[in-house]
Structures are given as structure tokens and as C-alpha cells.
Design a protein around this motif. Structure first.
Motif, mmCIF file in Angstrom:
data_model
loop_
_atom_site.group_PDB
_atom_site.id
_atom_site.type_symbol
_atom_site.label_atom_id
_atom_site.label_comp_id
_atom_site.label_asym_id
_atom_site.label_seq_id
_atom_site.Cartn_x
_atom_site.Cartn_y
_atom_site.Cartn_z
ATOM 1 N N GLY A 137 0.816 -1.208 0.000
ATOM 2 C CA GLY A 137 0.000 0.000 0.000
ATOM 3 C C GLY A 137 0.844 1.249 0.000
ATOM 4 O O GLY A 137 0.794 2.067 -0.914
ATOM 5 N N SER A 138 1.627 1.401 1.075
ATOM 6 C CA SER A 138 2.439 2.612 1.206
ATOM 7 C C SER A 138 3.892 2.201 1.356
ATOM 8 O O SER A 138 4.217 1.022 1.396
ATOM 9 N N GLU A 139 4.759 3.195 1.479
ATOM 10 C CA GLU A 139 6.180 2.915 1.677
ATOM 11 C C GLU A 139 6.433 2.233 3.013
ATOM 12 O O GLU A 139 7.447 1.553 3.179
ATOM 13 N N GLN A 140 5.491 2.404 3.954
ATOM 14 C CA GLN A 140 5.666 1.774 5.269
ATOM 15 C C GLN A 140 5.455 0.273 5.198
ATOM 16 O O GLN A 140 5.924 -0.470 6.057
ATOM 17 N N ASP A 141 4.728 -0.178 4.169
ATOM 18 C CA ASP A 141 4.461 -1.612 4.042
ATOM 19 C C ASP A 141 5.690 -2.330 3.516
ATOM 20 O O ASP A 141 6.443 -1.789 2.709
ATOM 21 N N ASP A 172 -0.361 -0.449 8.636
ATOM 22 C CA ASP A 172 0.346 0.355 9.639
ATOM 23 C C ASP A 172 -0.049 0.009 11.059
ATOM 24 O O ASP A 172 0.757 0.090 11.967
ATOM 25 N N TYR A 230 -1.297 -1.266 3.507
ATOM 26 C CA TYR A 230 -1.680 -0.304 4.542
ATOM 27 C C TYR A 230 -1.837 -0.997 5.897
ATOM 28 O O TYR A 230 -2.830 -0.826 6.576
#
Lengths: 130, 288
Positions: free
Chosen positions: B73-77, B112, B110
Motif C-alpha cells: 500500500g504505502s512505503e511503510q508496508d 500500519d 496499509y
């Protein structure tokens, strides 16, 4: 006395004893049971909501089969100023404990416990929930 | 965005069995080749243990592990991790191609909520999807559990979540030859199991959802309830059956279909991130 919905048939009104406690049972697996209870609530006299009504949410053991939001039932309890009890009917221990609890509540609502009224007990239960 | 449809095409139109996975301990992306070799050896050893092998035909299982940065989803994933088992029959060695017999992939879209406060040594990939024989799934699962100290659990989908999915997906833009929106219910407490299938024209379903949804892009539980109540009421008017008392077991739309046993099929690449995000959320809530 068990009924699938309210109002109770009027033919037997004169034979019916005084009603001390109404327990509305909601099955977490059945959306229909929640709708049924909501419709039946409209037929209950306002005086019952002073401690003589409680909601029993059953089927909590099966999280994967739930079709009713627990929050919705808690909100119902808040709206009608009545406690919400949770239980799992399929487990004998919990079933027996819940039955004992309801029996105790019934004794209070019927006035068999000196010093404790339905109203005071109801507000005691609500305060302990918060 | 920059998603290469070729790389994610393998996800579409396959029935994936869902699992939730707790974070992997000391998993290193750089060691994928090593892991593939170790997993291959483990599988070969497991196969030799019990089952009789036909004389003359030795079946080699080749393991491939790869990272898919596109599936997140995002860079955090974390980037998704794909595991593929292929079979090469030694009998017709040189000319035969490897045949893909099993695939599984770990992902987080996502996620998070889970990865936020996770210590450094842990890799969060809470959703695991498999396609292929159950025997391979359990071998791959056992190896991962032993190697990374994680825990797999089948992800069941409750009727509440299935309702959410059908409302969300029915509202998606219908393509050309759209298929019906179908809900399958199982009726409890009967001597013979009874399934009721309720099919709705996709345009009608979308029209209903459009009248219910207040803010585009946002969905609330109340809106899903109203949508489902309309469907239940319509069915009751015609058939005098309260579907709300039955158990919703499967939903199908042209975007995706989902079964309460935790099996999904995604049909449109456009909605892939949305579906994966929802499944990631379910996996995380099962873990926590």
C-alpha cells in the motif's frame, strides 16, 4: 414464559400473571433477531424500562459467524437504559451462570429481595459498566 | 500508480485461501536464494517421509522466492513475498518445462496498525494467500513457522464482513458484460443443509448503493446496514423468507468474490489494492 415477538396475544391477557422482567434475546448470528427485538420494544410500556428490562446477546463464542455489531446492541442498551448481558448458550457453564444471574435479577424485580428495588439494581448495574 | 499489471496478473482470477500471519522474526530479504534452497530441502525430506513414490518417476520440487514491491500500500508496508513451487518430472527431463504446482504470497497493504510499533527484527506481512494443494500449504507453513517463529491461522470472514464487502464492491463501476451480484445464504438448523442464492442485476445493486452512500470514497456501517436491509426486505416481500436470520456464506460481484471459509477471488486489477487493503485489515484484527 417465552415469546418470539411482542406484543403478546391479547386473548390470554386475563390469564397472564404479572410480568416482572423482560429479557430480550439477540443472537449475534442473526440480524433478524436484532430487528425483531427493535420492533418488539415499541410494544413495551415505559414503566418496564425502570429496571425490568434487560438484553441478552448470545452466540459470542463464534466471532466468525457474527452478523450483528456488538456496538449496536450496547447502544440499544444505552437508549433504553437497560443492561446488556453477554453469553454463549452452547457452553453449559456459561449457560448455567447466565440463568442464575437472570434468576437473581428476577427475584429483585419481583420484589423478593428486601432493600433492593428493580430501579436501584438497574442503576447499580449501569454504573458498574462505565 | 506505477503498478506494472504484468507483475500482478498472477493474482487475478484465482481462488486464494487466506491466512493471517504473525510477524516474521529475523527475516532478511537478501537471503531469498538461501531460503528457497532450505525450503526445497525441507519439502524433499517431508515427501520422503511417508508417501510411496512411483518407481522410475522422481518428482523434483523447485522452490522460488521473490519480492514484489508492486504489491503493497504505502512505503511503510513491506514488499510482498512470493513463494512458488514448481515440479519437474525427471522421466522426461530435458524437454519438459517446470509446471507450477503451488503458489503462496505474503503481503501487507496499509498494514500500519500492526507495523507501527514493531521492533526492528520483525517483518510484518500479515496476509498470506495460497493457491494449490493443501499438503504443500502445510509444508510451506511449517517451514516458515519453524524458521521465523511465526504463526499461521486460517482467516475466516464473518457475515458482517461479507456484507461490508458486497456493499463496497457492488458500488464499483460496472464494466461491459457485468456479472450479477450474488449472495449465498446457508439456512441453519435444518435436517438437510439448504443454500439460498440471491442474484441481483449489477446495475440495480449499484443504483441502490448510490442512493445509500452519502460521501463518495467513505463507507459507514450504517450505510452497509441500510443496503443489506433493503436487499433483505426485497427478498422477504417476494418470498416471505427472512434472509437476515440465515447465515451469509458467500458474496460474488464482478470485482471480487469472497467465501466465509476465507477464500477470495479477485477479478479486476483496478480494485486489487482496495481488496488487499480490506483483507490486510481483517488479518491484522485476527492477529491482535
Amino acid at each position: 414464559h417465552l415469546a418470539t415477538s411482542l406484543p403478546l396475544p391479547s386473548e390470554r391477557d386475563h390469564l397472564r400473571p404479572r410480568i416482572d422482567l423482560i429479557v430480550f434475546m439477540i443472537d449475534i448470528k442473526s440480524k433478524y433477531s436484532l430487528k425483531n427485538v427493535e420492533a418488539s420494544l415499541a410494544h413495551v410500556d415505559a414503566s418496564f424500562f425502570l429496571g425490568k428490562v434487560c438484553f441478552l446477546l448470545t452466540g459470542l463464542g463464534r466471532v466468525n459467524a457474527c452478523n450483528v455489531e456488538t456496538n449496536a446492541v450496547c447502544k440499544l442498551g444505552e437508549t433504553y437504559c437497560s443492561p446488556v448481558l453477554f453469553c454463549e448458550l452452547e457452553l453449559e457453564g456459561i449457560r448455567v451462570a447466565t440463568a442464575q444471574r437472570l434468576l437473581r435479577m428476577l427475584q429483585i424485580c419481583a420484589g423478593h429481595i428486601p432493600g433492593v428495588s428493580a430501579l436501584s439494581f438497574g442503576s447499580l448495574m449501569r454504573n458498574s459498566d462505565d | 500508480e506505477n503498478v506494472d499489471p504484468q507483475k500482478t496478473a498472477f493474482v487475478l482470477r484465482k481462488a486464494w485461501t487466506l491466512y493471517s500471519v504473525t510477524p516474521l522474526y529475523r527475516f532478511h530479504r537478501a537471503r531469498l536464494r538461501d531460503y528457497a534452497r532450505l525450503l526445497g530441502a525441507f519439502i524433499a525430506a517431508e515427501k520422503q517421509k511417508g508417501l510411496a513414490v512411483e518407481v522410475g518417476v522422481e518428482l523434483d520440487i523447485k522452490v522460488a522466492l521473490s519480492s514484489l514491491a508492486e504489491l503493497r500500500g504505502s512505503e511503510q508496508d513491506q514488499a510482498a513475498l512470493l513463494v512458488q513451487l514448481s515440479m519437474r518430472s525427471r522421466a522426461s527431463s530435458r524437454n519438459s518445462e517446470d509446471k507450477l504446482v503451488w503458489s503462496g504470497w505474503f503481503c501487507s497493504v496499509y498494514g500500519d496498525d500492526l507495523s507501527e510499533n514493531m521492533p526492528k527484527d520483525f517483518t510484518c506481512l500479515p496476509l498470506f494467500l495460497t493457491h494449490g494443494a493443501e499438503s504443500y500449504t502445510s509444508m510451506v507453513g511449517s517451514w516458515f513457522q519453524k524458521t521465523f517463529d511465526c504463526c499461521f491461522c486460517r482467516l475466516a470472514i464473518s457475515p458482517l464482513n461479507l456484507s461490508w464487502m458486497v456493499a463496497m464492491w457492488a458500488g464499483c463501476k460496472a464494466d461491459r458484460a457485468a456479472s450479477a451480484v450474488e449472495l449465498v445464504f446457508s439456512v441453519p438448523r435444518l435436517p438437510q443443509p439448504l443454500n439460498i442464492s440471491y442474484a441481483i442485476h449489477p446495475e440495480d445493486a449499484k443504483a441502490l448503493w448510490d442512493t445509500v452512500q452519502k460521501t463518495p470514497g467513505e463507507i459507514t456501517q450504517e450505510e452497509v446496514d441500510v443496503f443489506m436491509d433493503c436487499l433483505y426486505a426485497h427478498f422477504h416481500r417476494h418470498f416471505k423468507i427472512h434472509l437476515s436470520a440465515a447465515k451469509l456464506v458467500k458474496v460474488s460481484t464482478e470485482v471480487a468474490s469472497a467465501h466465509c471459509d476465507g477464500i477470495v477471488k479477485i477479478l479486476h486489477s483496478q480494485y486489487l489494492p482496495g481488496v488487499l487493503m480490506l483483507l490486510t485489515e481483517l488479518a491484522i484484527s485476527q492477529i491482535q
